[in-house]
Scaffold this motif. Structure first.
Motif, mmCIF file in Angstrom:
data_model
loop_
_atom_site.group_PDB
_atom_site.id
_atom_site.type_symbol
_atom_site.label_atom_id
_atom_site.label_comp_id
_atom_site.label_asym_id
_atom_site.label_seq_id
_atom_site.Cartn_x
_atom_site.Cartn_y
_atom_site.Cartn_z
ATOM 1 N N LEU A 1 -0.623 -17.521 29.730
ATOM 2 C CA LEU A 1 -1.822 -17.954 30.461
ATOM 3 C C LEU A 1 -1.425 -18.719 31.722
ATOM 4 O O LEU A 1 -2.126 -19.638 32.161
ATOM 5 C CB LEU A 1 -2.690 -18.827 29.543
ATOM 6 N N GLY B 1 -6.357 -18.965 24.593
ATOM 7 C CA GLY B 1 -5.605 -19.812 23.668
ATOM 8 C C GLY B 1 -6.360 -20.372 22.486
ATOM 9 O O GLY B 1 -5.766 -21.006 21.622
ATOM 10 N N GLY C 1 0.560 -8.443 25.028
ATOM 11 C CA GLY C 1 -0.044 -9.607 25.682
ATOM 12 C C GLY C 1 0.321 -9.708 27.155
ATOM 13 O O GLY C 1 1.074 -8.885 27.696
HETATM 14 C C1 BDP Z 1 -5.396 -11.886 26.461
HETATM 15 C C2 BDP Z 1 -3.919 -11.726 26.740
HETATM 16 C C3 BDP Z 1 -3.060 -12.699 25.964
HETATM 17 C C4 BDP Z 1 -3.653 -14.085 25.991
HETATM 18 C C5 BDP Z 1 -5.056 -14.045 25.414
HETATM 19 C C6 BDP Z 1 -5.828 -15.356 25.576
HETATM 20 O O1 BDP Z 1 -3.538 -10.409 26.469
HETATM 21 O O2 BDP Z 1 -1.759 -12.668 26.477
HETATM 22 O O3 BDP Z 1 -2.881 -14.979 25.283
HETATM 23 O O4 BDP Z 1 -5.846 -13.096 26.077
HETATM 24 O O5 BDP Z 1 -6.575 -15.457 26.560
HETATM 25 O O6 BDP Z 1 -6.093 -11.702 27.631
HETATM 26 O O7 BDP Z 1 -5.715 -16.222 24.722
#
Ligand code: BDP
Length: 497
Positions: A338, A294, A73
């Motif tokens: 985020l 999220g 992530g």
């Molecule tokens: C991805 C990321 C992650 C975020 C997720 C999101 O890798 O860390 O939590 O999207 O946008 O881009 O929820």
């Protein structure tokens, strides 16, 4: 959504006839198909992924006896391995411009060796393996190599592979800023190879997967074609992410749109699987969920997401994808990932939410509360029944808003019917070219599409201790056929033997 979603309307008069064709076999779904994805920053709290985190262990085991935990992530670009108390923190690259418009963490998370030791215990307790994400955004090949050596030593065979960096196809965007504008695929491969070679120098048997892109399937294909010949057997997987919808505060993001499905899923999976096959690799959808940034309250944390997950996972399984990892975790780390923005809360308006972020999480693990299986988890449970099964074709194939899947496992035929329509029950008549004498059924149900509680599989919920006692229905067989009614906004899993 309204109450009609739960009850639906009367079944249609002409049933849909489906025939299982056991002579048309697809691929076998790997035992490690099901997985979860977490932020690497969760490891800054060593007790999270530890054998002592009993309820999380139990819920992982309930989901799969041999699942895959992917840790990466956005926060993985801001984590650093504090090998000893003398190890200095890395230099944090701060992109120019207004950081309020940037969605990356911009703060560091130290990972202690004790967190890796605990992770080894967690994997042993769950029976799972791990994909470990190395920092590529704010790190050096040397640092990655030191961390990789420790991870490899502690996780042993429970380390599936390393990935290096998260969503590099977004690095040059203003919302990310990990690399300057103009930075592109060729720069990526050159820098990535430097990291992989440094890791291999310290860990000769290290295995890798990549490129873990956000969306660019062309990067995945190019990565396979360019990196596989250079890395040989050290490259084991092609990986990419998939978020069906987003962002949550976009009014166009709706449950209807989520459940209508996305033709790009099949298109890009076919292309990636073809490339993976050509290089003896597997394709893993290593991070994704119903809605990026999220998740959206009332959709990602609701029954709609359980139906979406069941359908999406089985679509990928039938296309030859070797596994999926749905993203989630503790809302504190998802917010951090985020840049501490919480757009889901904005989407919720004045409806109170129990956490500010992470609405899509399969397992909720908020501080001070027991771990809890969330709606999306139940959709994953349904798909898990296909692990180890060989996909078969169902004729005449998909029908509007009804996902239809069949497979054979241990001599039994398994059929999943996912009715994604908010109104309109579906009546289905199933026959098979292989005779059967016994038919049972587990249903995936909920009070309404937007219900955030009350989702059940086999008329039973999963407790925080991982207990689940399903009740199956026996279906009558008439003239070699079985008749199933699938109410709107529900799914059915049928076993024929
Ligand atoms: C991805 C990321 C992650 C975020 C997720 C999101 O890798 O860390 O939590 O999207 O946008 O881009 O929820």
């Amino acid at each position: 959504m309204t109450a009609t979603c739960a009850k639906g309307t009367r079944a249609q008069s002409t049933p849909l006839s489906l025939r299982v064709r056991s002579d048309q076999q697809g691929r076998t779904v790997p035992q490690s198909f099901i997985g979860l994805s977490y932020e690497l920053a969760q490891l800054s709290e060593p007790e999270f992924f530890s054998a002592q985190h009993k309820d999380l262990v139990a819920l992982c085991r309930r989901l799969s006896p041999s699942g895959v935990l992917r840790i990466g992530g956005n926060t993985s670009e801001f984590c650093w391995f504090q090998a000893t108390s003398e190890t200095p923190a890395p230099k944090l690259h701060v992109p120019p411009g207004d950081l309020a418009q940037n969605w990356m963490p911009h703060r560091l998370f130290a990972i202690q060796p004790a967190a890796i030791d605990a992770l080894a215990g967690f994997l042993k307790a769950t029976g799972w393996t791990a994909i470990y994400g190395l920092n590529f955004g704010n790190s050096t090949p040397e640092r990655a190599a030191v961390e990789a050596a420790y991870v490899r030593q502690k996780l042993g065979p429970r380390l599936a592979f390393f990935q290096i960096g998260n969503e590099p196809d977004l690095y040059q965007k203003a919302s990310n800023g990990t690399r300057p504008p103009g930075w592109g695929f060729d720069d990526y491969v050159r820098e990535w190879l430097a990291f992989a070679e440094a890791v291999s120098a310290r860990v000769p048997d290290a295995r890798f997967g990549g490129p873990d892109t956000a969306a660019a399937s062309d990067w995945v294909v190019r990565f396979g074609n360019e990196v596989a010949p250079k890395l040989g057997k050290r490259l084991v997987a092609l990986s990419g992410h998939y978020y069906a919808e987003g962002p949550p505060n976009d009014p166009k993001v709706t449950t209807e749109r989520l459940l209508a499905g996305d033709p790009k899923v099949a298109q890009s999976a076919r292309e990636i699987v073809r490339t993976a096959d050509a290089h003896n690799l597997v394709y893993r959808m290593s991070e994704g969920n119903s809605c990026y940034r999220g998740g959206k309250p009332g959709m990602s944390n609701a029954s709609a997401a359980s139906l979406w997950a069941a359908d999406y996972l089985l679509t990928l399984a039938s296309l030859g994808c070797a596994g999926i990892n749905l993203h989630g975790g503790d809302s504190r780390f998802l917010s951090a990932g985020l840049g501490d923005h919480n757009p889901g809360l904005e989407a919720a308006g004045n409806k109170k939410q129990s956490a500010p972020n992470g609405f899509y999480t399969p397992v909720s693990t908020e501080q001070g509360q027991p771990a809890e299986a969330r709606p999306v988890y139940y959709g994953m449970m349904l798909a898990q029944e296909f692990a180890g099964a060989t996909m078969q074709s169902l004729e005449p194939g998909q029908s509007e808003m009804l996902g239809t899947y069949a497979a054979e496992k241990n001599g039994k035929t398994i059929i999943a019917l996912v009715n994604k329509a908010s109104i309109g029950d579906r009546d289905v008549l199933i026959t098979a070219d292989k005779p059967f004498h016994h038919a049972t059924l587990w249903r995936l149900t909920a009070p309404a599409l937007d219900a955030t509680t009350g989702v059940e599989f086999g008329r039973a919920a999963v407790s925080s201790a991982g207990t689940w006692i399903p009740r199956s229905e026996t279906l009558p067989i008439r003239n070699g056929a079985v008749h199933v009614a699938v109410p709107a906004a529900s799914a059915a899993l049928i076993f024929l033997s």
